[in-house]
Design a protein around this motif. Structure first.
Motif, PDB file in Angstrom:
ATOM      1  N   LEU A  20      43.106  25.670  45.573  1.00  0.00           N
ATOM      2  CA  LEU A  20      43.580  25.384  46.932  1.00  0.00           C
ATOM      3  C   LEU A  20      43.272  26.561  47.862  1.00  0.00           C
ATOM      4  CD1 LEU A  20      45.108  23.284  48.638  1.00  0.00           C
ATOM      5  CD2 LEU A  20      47.260  24.313  47.874  1.00  0.00           C
ATOM      6  N   VAL A  21      43.527  27.776  47.399  1.00  0.00           N
ATOM      7  CA  VAL A  21      43.243  28.968  48.218  1.00  0.00           C
ATOM      8  C   VAL A  21      41.745  29.031  48.536  1.00  0.00           C
ATOM      9  CG1 VAL A  21      43.242  31.507  48.243  1.00  0.00           C
ATOM     10  CG2 VAL A  21      45.262  30.272  47.432  1.00  0.00           C
ATOM     11  N   ASP A  22      40.924  28.650  47.574  1.00  0.00           N
ATOM     12  CA  ASP A  22      39.465  28.655  47.799  1.00  0.00           C
ATOM     13  C   ASP A  22      39.047  27.688  48.914  1.00  0.00           C
ATOM     14  OD1 ASP A  22      38.889  30.611  45.920  1.00  0.00           O
ATOM     15  OD2 ASP A  22      38.276  29.210  44.343  1.00  0.00           O
ATOM     16  N   MET A  23      39.889  26.677  49.201  1.00  0.00           N
ATOM     17  CA  MET A  23      39.532  25.652  50.196  1.00  0.00           C
ATOM     18  C   MET A  23      39.984  25.998  51.614  1.00  0.00           C
ATOM     19  SD  MET A  23      40.650  22.278  47.973  1.00  0.00           S
ATOM     20  CE  MET A  23      39.829  21.023  48.972  1.00  0.00           C
ATOM     21  N   ILE A  24      40.826  27.027  51.754  1.00  0.00           N
ATOM     22  CA  ILE A  24      41.445  27.297  53.061  1.00  0.00           C
ATOM     23  C   ILE A  24      40.502  28.126  53.936  1.00  0.00           C
ATOM     24  CG2 ILE A  24      43.392  28.426  54.233  1.00  0.00           C
ATOM     25  CD1 ILE A  24      45.037  27.788  51.604  1.00  0.00           C
ATOM     26  N   GLY A  25      40.295  27.670  55.143  1.00  0.00           N
ATOM     27  CA  GLY A  25      39.388  28.350  56.060  1.00  0.00           C
ATOM     28  C   GLY A  25      40.014  29.602  56.664  1.00  0.00           C
ATOM     29  N   GLU A  26      39.193  30.414  57.304  1.00  0.00           N
ATOM     30  CA  GLU A  26      39.597  31.723  57.818  1.00  0.00           C
ATOM     31  C   GLU A  26      40.836  31.647  58.713  1.00  0.00           C
ATOM     32  OE1 GLU A  26      39.706  35.309  57.251  1.00  0.00           O
ATOM     33  OE2 GLU A  26      37.913  34.373  56.438  1.00  0.00           O
ATOM     34  N   GLY A  27      40.908  30.585  59.528  1.00  0.00           N
ATOM     35  CA  GLY A  27      42.036  30.457  60.463  1.00  0.00           C
ATOM     36  C   GLY A  27      43.379  30.339  59.767  1.00  0.00           C
ATOM     37  N   MET A  75      40.340  35.781  54.505  1.00  0.00           N
ATOM     38  CA  MET A  75      40.500  34.828  53.402  1.00  0.00           C
ATOM     39  C   MET A  75      39.617  35.239  52.216  1.00  0.00           C
ATOM     40  SD  MET A  75      42.843  32.503  53.804  1.00  0.00           S
ATOM     41  CE  MET A  75      42.404  31.611  52.322  1.00  0.00           C
ATOM     42  N   ALA A  76      38.487  35.859  52.487  1.00  0.00           N
ATOM     43  CA  ALA A  76      37.621  36.337  51.382  1.00  0.00           C
ATOM     44  C   ALA A  76      38.371  37.375  50.540  1.00  0.00           C
ATOM     45  CB  ALA A  76      36.324  36.913  51.938  1.00  0.00           C
ATOM     46  N   ASP A  77      39.071  38.305  51.215  1.00  0.00           N
ATOM     47  CA  ASP A  77      39.895  39.288  50.484  1.00  0.00           C
ATOM     48  C   ASP A  77      40.957  38.574  49.645  1.00  0.00           C
ATOM     49  OD1 ASP A  77      38.591  41.376  51.768  1.00  0.00           O
ATOM     50  OD2 ASP A  77      40.211  41.748  53.213  1.00  0.00           O
ATOM     51  N   LEU A  78      41.625  37.601  50.274  1.00  0.00           N
ATOM     52  CA  LEU A  78      42.716  36.908  49.576  1.00  0.00           C
ATOM     53  C   LEU A  78      42.177  36.157  48.359  1.00  0.00           C
ATOM     54  CD1 LEU A  78      45.789  36.282  49.698  1.00  0.00           C
ATOM     55  CD2 LEU A  78      45.225  34.214  50.996  1.00  0.00           C
ATOM     56  N   ARG A  79      41.057  35.471  48.548  1.00  0.00           N
ATOM     57  CA  ARG A  79      40.474  34.708  47.435  1.00  0.00           C
ATOM     58  C   ARG A  79      40.095  35.626  46.281  1.00  0.00           C
ATOM     59  NH1 ARG A  79      36.979  32.494  51.537  1.00  0.00           N
ATOM     60  NH2 ARG A  79      38.250  30.883  52.545  1.00  0.00           N
ATOM     61  N   LYS A  80      39.480  36.757  46.604  1.00  0.00           N
ATOM     62  CA  LYS A  80      39.051  37.703  45.568  1.00  0.00           C
ATOM     63  C   LYS A  80      40.275  38.214  44.794  1.00  0.00           C
ATOM     64  CE  LYS A  80      36.157  41.902  45.208  1.00  0.00           C
ATOM     65  NZ  LYS A  80      37.116  42.976  44.875  1.00  0.00           N
ATOM     66  N   TYR A  81      41.322  38.563  45.546  1.00  0.00           N
ATOM     67  CA  TYR A  81      42.539  39.084  44.917  1.00  0.00           C
ATOM     68  C   TYR A  81      43.177  38.030  44.009  1.00  0.00           C
ATOM     69  CZ  TYR A  81      47.197  41.028  44.359  1.00  0.00           C
ATOM     70  OH  TYR A  81      48.362  41.507  43.823  1.00  0.00           O
ATOM     71  N   VAL A  82      43.228  36.791  44.487  1.00  0.00           N
ATOM     72  CA  VAL A  82      43.847  35.710  43.710  1.00  0.00           C
ATOM     73  C   VAL A  82      43.100  35.506  42.390  1.00  0.00           C
ATOM     74  CG1 VAL A  82      44.101  33.179  43.690  1.00  0.00           C
ATOM     75  CG2 VAL A  82      44.981  34.513  45.617  1.00  0.00           C
ATOM     76  N   HIS A  83      41.789  35.541  42.448  1.00  0.00           N
ATOM     77  CA  HIS A  83      41.014  35.394  41.206  1.00  0.00           C
ATOM     78  C   HIS A  83      41.291  36.565  40.264  1.00  0.00           C
ATOM     79  CE1 HIS A  83      38.350  31.851  41.826  1.00  0.00           C
ATOM     80  NE2 HIS A  83      38.636  32.065  43.098  1.00  0.00           N
ATOM     81  N   GLU A  84      41.315  37.780  40.799  1.00  0.00           N
ATOM     82  CA  GLU A  84      41.475  38.968  39.953  1.00  0.00           C
ATOM     83  C   GLU A  84      42.862  39.033  39.316  1.00  0.00           C
ATOM     84  OE1 GLU A  84      38.300  41.841  42.340  1.00  0.00           O
ATOM     85  OE2 GLU A  84      40.463  42.192  42.566  1.00  0.00           O
ATOM     86  N   ILE A  85      43.905  38.825  40.108  1.00  0.00           N
ATOM     87  CA  ILE A  85      45.263  38.964  39.551  1.00  0.00           C
ATOM     88  C   ILE A  85      45.577  37.796  38.610  1.00  0.00           C
ATOM     89  CG2 ILE A  85      46.596  37.896  41.424  1.00  0.00           C
ATOM     90  CD1 ILE A  85      48.644  40.241  40.990  1.00  0.00           C
ATOM     91  N   THR A  86      44.945  36.655  38.845  1.00  0.00           N
ATOM     92  CA  THR A  86      45.122  35.536  37.909  1.00  0.00           C
ATOM     93  C   THR A  86      44.530  35.898  36.546  1.00  0.00           C
ATOM     94  OG1 THR A  86      45.216  33.866  39.655  1.00  0.00           O
ATOM     95  CG2 THR A  86      44.523  33.108  37.464  1.00  0.00           C
ATOM     96  N   GLU A  87      43.362  36.504  36.534  1.00  0.00           N
ATOM     97  CA  GLU A  87      42.742  36.922  35.262  1.00  0.00           C
ATOM     98  C   GLU A  87      43.616  37.965  34.556  1.00  0.00           C
ATOM     99  OE1 GLU A  87      40.227  35.742  33.445  1.00  0.00           O
ATOM    100  OE2 GLU A  87      40.296  34.179  34.966  1.00  0.00           O
TER     101      GLU A  87
END
Lengths: 155, 155
Positions: A20-27, A75-87
């Motif tokens: 879901l986070v991957d789908m959210i646009g910058e706004g 959102m790019a920062d947020l997506r990267k963080y979400v992937h990393e902390i999930t791992e």
């Protein structure tokens, strides 16, 4: 529930949050649905840090320090963080032994009591599903058209 | 998880939904946060009917007919219905035997498969927590100022 079963039952929800986070646009980054609400970014970080801290607590036997607060400006920062902390959270969770699932964790700092690791993890999972439900509303309001189903059938 | 433990673990969430619905003012009944969303009333009825139908399915061994659709024209109607169907669902759930928790339920109509009663109830509970999370956002946007914690510590 054995530990490996628990990891899967949590991932079936966490991977939906990631998608879901991957789908959210910058706004969407600082969107909030009412005055005083957490922003979308804050809500996602709350889900991530709770999962990280509670999972680590089962290894430590007590509530340790929260995850370092990341610098999120897109959102790019947020997506990267979400992937990393999930791992990272998944790796820690997978290392929890069946004995640690049964052992008491001192959660007096946040829940006023001690409880078995498996109970703390079950509460963390409920908490994550709750806030993911909120995130679905945020995401739709921020323009996501076709969100995933609320849970994956398998991982 | 034994049946009586499951009833409590579900009620710890359901009673929060009941409390939250009791707090929503009349203007909230048809509130929806985006075009095409379920209205607040529809969201609450979806939670209630899913809980009712899945709980009854464990008694029946198969997915039976949904709850009769109530006529809701005010928050007072919605509140009354929520209290009544919660009592009815709780009574049915309390009557589920440990054997029925283990027995396969034919859920092919809605999930394409059969699964043990306890797995169907666990999925229903996750589904309810998800939509309750959404309802918290709806309720805040509809003016509720001090919603309860997302789960009761005990029932």
């Amino acid at each position: 529930m054995s530990n490996s079963k628990f990891v899967d039952s949590w991932l079936r929800h966490r991977l939906v949050t990631v998608e879901l986070v991957d789908m959210i646009g910058e706004g969407g980054l600082n969107f909030k649905p009412w005055d005083g609400a957490m922003t979308l970014s804050e809500l996602v970080l709350h889900i991530m840090s709770s999962g990280f801290q509670f999972t680590n607590a089962v290894k430590l036997g007590t509530i340790g320090k929260p995850a370092d607060k990341p610098l999120i400006s897109s959102m790019a920062d947020l997506r990267k963080y979400v992937h990393e902390i999930t791992e990272s959270t998944k790796a820690t969770m997978a290392s929890i032994t069946d004995e640690e699932m049964e052992s008491l964790v001192d959660a007096s700092k946040v829940m006023g009591t001690s409880l078995p690791g498996k109970a703390l993890l079950a509460t963390m999972r409920d908490h994550e599903i709750h806030h993911k439900g909120q995130l679905f509303v945020y995401a739709r309001m921020a323009g996501v058209q076709n969100p995933p189903f609320f849970v994956k059938h398998s991982v």
